[in-house]
Design a protein around this motif. Sequence first.
Motif, PDB file in Angstrom:
ATOM      1  N   ASP A 136      -9.935   0.188   2.660  1.00 50.37           N
ATOM      2  CA  ASP A 136      -8.701   0.250   3.608  1.00 50.37           C
ATOM      3  C   ASP A 136      -7.824  -0.933   3.225  1.00 50.37           C
ATOM      4  OD1 ASP A 136      -9.873   2.669   4.458  1.00 50.37           O
ATOM      5  OD2 ASP A 136     -10.597   1.506   6.446  1.00 50.37           O
ATOM      6  N   ARG A 137      -8.154  -2.241   3.142  1.00 50.04           N
ATOM      7  CA  ARG A 137      -7.218  -3.132   2.808  1.00 50.04           C
ATOM      8  C   ARG A 137      -6.491  -2.957   1.471  1.00 50.04           C
ATOM      9  NH1 ARG A 137      -9.404  -6.234  -1.305  1.00 50.04           N
ATOM     10  NH2 ARG A 137     -11.387  -5.890  -1.868  1.00 50.04           N
ATOM     11  N   VAL A 138      -7.111  -2.291   0.436  1.00 50.34           N
ATOM     12  CA  VAL A 138      -6.297  -2.167  -0.817  1.00 50.34           C
ATOM     13  C   VAL A 138      -5.349  -1.016  -0.749  1.00 50.34           C
ATOM     14  CG1 VAL A 138      -6.707  -1.398  -3.204  1.00 50.34           C
ATOM     15  CG2 VAL A 138      -8.434  -2.995  -2.190  1.00 50.34           C
ATOM     16  N   GLU A 139      -5.783   0.020  -0.020  1.00 48.75           N
ATOM     17  CA  GLU A 139      -4.834   1.278   0.236  1.00 48.75           C
ATOM     18  C   GLU A 139      -3.730   0.827   1.247  1.00 48.75           C
ATOM     19  OE1 GLU A 139      -7.067   4.532   1.362  1.00 48.75           O
ATOM     20  OE2 GLU A 139      -7.657   4.982  -0.652  1.00 48.75           O
ATOM     21  N   THR A 140      -3.942  -0.004   2.163  1.00 52.68           N
ATOM     22  CA  THR A 140      -2.784  -0.430   3.128  1.00 52.68           C
ATOM     23  C   THR A 140      -1.749  -1.455   2.235  1.00 52.68           C
ATOM     24  OG1 THR A 140      -4.216  -0.409   4.856  1.00 52.68           O
ATOM     25  CG2 THR A 140      -2.415  -1.489   4.991  1.00 52.68           C
ATOM     26  N   ALA A 141      -2.314  -2.225   1.406  1.00 59.92           N
ATOM     27  CA  ALA A 141      -1.474  -3.201   0.640  1.00 59.92           C
ATOM     28  C   ALA A 141      -0.427  -2.546  -0.388  1.00 59.92           C
ATOM     29  CB  ALA A 141      -2.222  -4.190  -0.139  1.00 59.92           C
ATOM     30  N   VAL A 142      -1.290  -1.534  -0.989  1.00 59.71           N
ATOM     31  CA  VAL A 142      -0.591  -0.755  -1.994  1.00 59.71           C
ATOM     32  C   VAL A 142       0.375   0.239  -1.203  1.00 59.71           C
ATOM     33  CG1 VAL A 142      -0.677   1.181  -3.520  1.00 59.71           C
ATOM     34  CG2 VAL A 142      -2.425  -0.621  -3.763  1.00 59.71           C
ATOM     35  N   TYR A 143       0.169   0.698  -0.269  1.00 56.76           N
ATOM     36  CA  TYR A 143       1.277   1.609   0.515  1.00 56.76           C
ATOM     37  C   TYR A 143       2.212   0.683   1.018  1.00 56.76           C
ATOM     38  CZ  TYR A 143       3.329   4.504   4.068  1.00 56.76           C
ATOM     39  OH  TYR A 143       4.116   5.306   4.817  1.00 56.76           O
ATOM     40  N   PHE A 144       2.182  -0.316   1.747  1.00 57.48           N
ATOM     41  CA  PHE A 144       3.122  -1.057   2.304  1.00 57.48           C
ATOM     42  C   PHE A 144       3.968  -1.775   1.170  1.00 57.48           C
ATOM     43  CE2 PHE A 144       0.627  -0.758   6.261  1.00 57.48           C
ATOM     44  CZ  PHE A 144       1.751  -0.144   7.024  1.00 57.48           C
ATOM     45  N   SER A 145       3.538  -2.227   0.064  1.00 55.49           N
ATOM     46  CA  SER A 145       4.063  -2.935  -0.843  1.00 55.49           C
ATOM     47  C   SER A 145       4.999  -1.587  -1.740  1.00 55.49           C
ATOM     48  CB  SER A 145       3.143  -3.380  -2.014  1.00 55.49           C
ATOM     49  OG  SER A 145       2.321  -4.207  -1.465  1.00 55.49           O
ATOM     50  N   SER A 146       4.562  -0.520  -1.694  1.00 59.47           N
ATOM     51  CA  SER A 146       5.513   0.474  -2.393  1.00 59.47           C
ATOM     52  C   SER A 146       6.527   0.845  -1.630  1.00 59.47           C
ATOM     53  CB  SER A 146       4.576   1.690  -2.642  1.00 59.47           C
ATOM     54  OG  SER A 146       3.235   1.417  -3.414  1.00 59.47           O
ATOM     55  N   VAL A 147       6.299   0.681  -0.116  1.00 63.50           N
ATOM     56  CA  VAL A 147       7.456   1.137   0.717  1.00 63.50           C
ATOM     57  C   VAL A 147       8.335   0.109   0.944  1.00 63.50           C
ATOM     58  CG1 VAL A 147       7.765   1.274   3.362  1.00 63.50           C
ATOM     59  CG2 VAL A 147       5.817   2.391   2.391  1.00 63.50           C
ATOM     60  N   GLU A 148       7.857  -1.209   0.576  1.00 68.87           N
ATOM     61  CA  GLU A 148       8.909  -2.227   0.545  1.00 68.87           C
ATOM     62  C   GLU A 148       9.710  -2.319  -0.684  1.00 68.87           C
ATOM     63  OE1 GLU A 148      10.819  -5.375   2.298  1.00 68.87           O
ATOM     64  OE2 GLU A 148       9.599  -4.276   3.260  1.00 68.87           O
ATOM     65  N   ALA A 149       9.081  -1.916  -1.819  1.00 70.59           N
ATOM     66  CA  ALA A 149       9.708  -1.933  -3.098  1.00 70.59           C
ATOM     67  C   ALA A 149      10.771  -0.602  -3.061  1.00 70.59           C
ATOM     68  CB  ALA A 149       8.808  -1.589  -4.276  1.00 70.59           C
ATOM     69  N   THR A 150      10.555   0.273  -2.581  1.00 75.22           N
ATOM     70  CA  THR A 150      11.376   1.614  -2.196  1.00 75.22           C
ATOM     71  C   THR A 150      12.602   1.033  -1.631  1.00 75.22           C
ATOM     72  OG1 THR A 150       9.444   3.067  -2.482  1.00 75.22           O
ATOM     73  CG2 THR A 150      11.682   3.769  -1.583  1.00 75.22           C
TER      74      THR A 150
END
Length: 673
Positions: A593-607
């Motif tokens: 969960d910690r990995v998927e959460t970090a990837v998701y929010f990083s992708s949202v911020e990059a977008t």
Amino acid sequence: MSARLAWVLAGLTLAFVIGDVAVTAAYRPLFSEAAVAEHGFPFTPLAVLGSALMGAVILTRYEGHAVGMLLNLVGVVSAASLLTEAYHLWVLEAGGPGPMGAAAVAGWISSLTSGQVAFAGLTVMFLVAPDGHFLSPRWRWVGGLVLAGLVLCTLVLLSIEPTSFRLRDSDIGAVRGPVFTIGFALIGFGLIAALVSMGVRIRRSAGEERQQLRLIALAVAALVAGLANSLVVQSLNGGRQTWAASLPLFIAYVLLPLAFAVAALRYRLYDIAVVINRTVVLAVGFAFAGIGYTAVVVLVGRLVDTRTGDLWLSLLATAGVAFAFQPLRRGVIRVANRAAYGSRAVPYEALSSFSRQLGDTPSATELLPAVAEAAGRAVAARRTVATLLGVDGAVVDSSSWGGEGRDPATVGHVVPVRSEGSLLGTIQVDVLRARPLRASDERLLAALADQAAVAFRNAALEAQLAEKVAELDRTTRDLAESRSRIVESDVVVRRDLEEAISHRVLPRLVALPEQLRSARVAVASGDPAHGLDALVAGTNEALEALRELTRGVFPTQLARVGIAPTLRTFLARADPAPTLNIVEPVASRRFPDRVETAVYFSSVEATRLGAASIALRAEGDDLVVEIEGLAAREVDLRAVVDRVEATGGSMSTVDGGLELRIPAAEPARTAPV
């Protein structure tokens, strides 16, 4: 002037001095008022010999140096003047051997090479000391006036008939007298100006250079004071050379080479300690040989009272002197070292002094200068550098002693500082090529390195500890800043969410009751479609507004189906949307969960920051996210960095893009179909 010629002139000066002493002793007591006050014994012979030797020593180190040449020439010319004066007076006043004409010529030569030549040469030497150059081009005029005064004095003496010259009662005439006085006055003015020049040099100098110049200035001041005293006293006593008139001047004269010697030995003027060391050894050796040879020949000759065995007697004397000198050689070398190197003559005293400094537990900033200085003074080095190394062999700190740059005339010798087989640092010693390190010097440096090893280890540990503390301080500051940013971001998100709900969702929810009443009325009136359509449209608008608000907020889809479907859903609604590329097996795998959460929010911020493309791939135990289109832009990535570092990951720039590497070592889960 070459060094070889300078030493020839120094040897000639010694011969002149010996001849002067022998001739003077032949017709009057050496310590009578006439010999001391009028002839200057023993001060003037010592002064001229010291000047010639000091000039030769300087020229040995720096060939063609103006100060060395002037000292050397003043010494030999003044020694010749002393000898010719002594011979002149011996013949004229005590009936010494030789014709009267030759004695008169000797007196004329003595007058031609006497005080005015010495004072002129010393004045020019003081004007260019210690570097051999005038203080500025304007000071060359002072040197020109001094030379003009010397020329006037010389012209006056050249106009006198040598064969009838008398030192004590020569009348140079009504014209020559004032001209000679003017010439000597110009030289005296130049001597006072030289004292002023030396004062300016002292004011502009600092440190060791100032100490050197002060000694030379002391010699100039003493000479000016002695000359002034001589002129005043002689003007009061009718021109007689008495103790009071002459002694201060002669003492000042003999102080001149002593001042240069102290400046050279104590304050490293001209770096001539090695040359002085060898000179002292040779001088003592020659003196011992000469005195010993003479004593043996005279004593044995008187005992045997014969001249038939002169050859065998000479051989016996030579062998006896050679055997006698060997036991004294070590003591002579010790005396020479003490004269040349001072405390360095007993190098283990320096080691003992260094050991006492180590007992005070110096810090790393004090340790290296102390090691460098102790090593340099112990072996009379030109320059030393002490270097402290870390555990990885990198340079932690270094300190030099004796100079900043490397002298081409030196050769380097590096001594490692080790403890228990590990290299802790080095001590580099630069010594003159003319005096390479001896075996005793190498042993001394090795002993010094052994003594310094423990202090080096403590200093290295102290430096490492300080570095760790500094690193912990930086980490603490980074964590505090990250926490502050997270709290601030959370407040901003909550405020934005509340504001968006108030302006975009609540108005639609408030309208729903009215739409329900309208729908009931429409159903009651027989037109249900019209009322239901308005109700469905309002409800859909409210739900769509809620979906828009939840973009970037943790979606329930992420916990249910994983990172790949959730990112596709999010990017499908984004405008503009970056290109998404998910490499197998990432698309069909679940991650912690910690990995998927970090990837998701990083992708949202990059977008949100305008990324052009996002790619996901697995690499070993890491999940790698590649983001293109942000590296060349000035954007604030602190939120992304905080998310990634919170999971133990890292961010780097690769091929113009950003790469997020997030550890995913926990067992992966199979994504639901």
